[in-house]
Design an enzyme around this catalytic site. Structure first.
Site, short mmCIF file in Angstrom:
data_model
loop_
_atom_site.label_atom_id
_atom_site.label_comp_id
_atom_site.label_asym_id
_atom_site.label_seq_id
_atom_site.Cartn_x
_atom_site.Cartn_y
_atom_site.Cartn_z
N ASP A 106 -13.15 -1.46 -4.75
CA ASP A 106 -12.08 -1.36 -3.76
C ASP A 106 -10.79 -1.62 -4.54
O ASP A 106 -10.46 -2.77 -4.83
CB ASP A 106 -12.26 -2.38 -2.65
N ASP A 110 -11.96 -7.46 0.27
CA ASP A 110 -12.03 -6.47 -0.80
C ASP A 110 -13.44 -6.43 -1.41
O ASP A 110 -13.91 -5.38 -1.84
CB ASP A 110 -11.01 -6.80 -1.90
N GLU A 163 -13.33 3.72 -3.65
CA GLU A 163 -12.81 4.09 -2.34
C GLU A 163 -11.49 4.84 -2.49
O GLU A 163 -10.60 4.43 -3.23
CB GLU A 163 -12.62 2.86 -1.46
#
Length: 153
Positions: free
Chosen positions: A4, A137, A64
């Protein structure tokens, strides 16, 4: 391995799959101090994620995709941090999967518009963790890793 991306915090998580069973190998968050020079923050991200790649020896990175509304200054810094992650993928000969947030939600919850807490609870459930990984996260990185497993094969 899921990532992330961010500048202040980069979540990471590696998931092992054995048949239909999933297990978290490692997960955590790289935090950079806003008082550091921007380039030093990028270096810290680079070194920490490289160490995780060395430890986990992943088959791929699931990073992501980012979505930003109007704050282009924040987006610029985050995209540069994301570039560090992409460079690490290239240096380590790792394929990159880039699921969108709604793809991750769909993969974990069955609904592309699931709430963040639903995704976090499904990460906890899929990986049989005692609690939801923190900070957010970290859970997001594990969710990206789980989604990557379904998209990689």
């Amino acid at each position: 391995m899921g990532i992330d991306p961010g500048l202040a915090r980069v979540g990471y998580g590696a998931v092992l799959q054995n048949g239909s069973s999933l297990r978290a190998l490692t997960y955590g968050c790289v935090e950079t101090d806003s008082k550091l020079q921007f380039t030093q923050r990028l270096l810290k991200i680079h070194d920490a994620i490289q160490a995780q790649i060395d430890f986990c020896e992943p088959e791929f990175l699931s990073v992501e995709r980012l979505f930003f509304g109007r704050n282009t200054t924040t987006a610029e810094y985050v995209f540069q941090a994301r570039g560090v992650i992409m460079l690490l993928a290239a240096k380590n000969n790792l394929p990159v999967i880039e699921p969108k947030p709604n793809q991750i939600k769909l993969a974990l919850c069955g609904v592309g518009a699931a709430e963040k807490i639903q995704v976090q609870k499904m990460v906890q459930r899929f990986l049989a963790l005692d609690e939801i990984p923190r900070p957010d996260d970290t859970a997001d990185a594990l969710a990206a890793a789980i989604t990557g497993l379904s998209l990689f094969r």
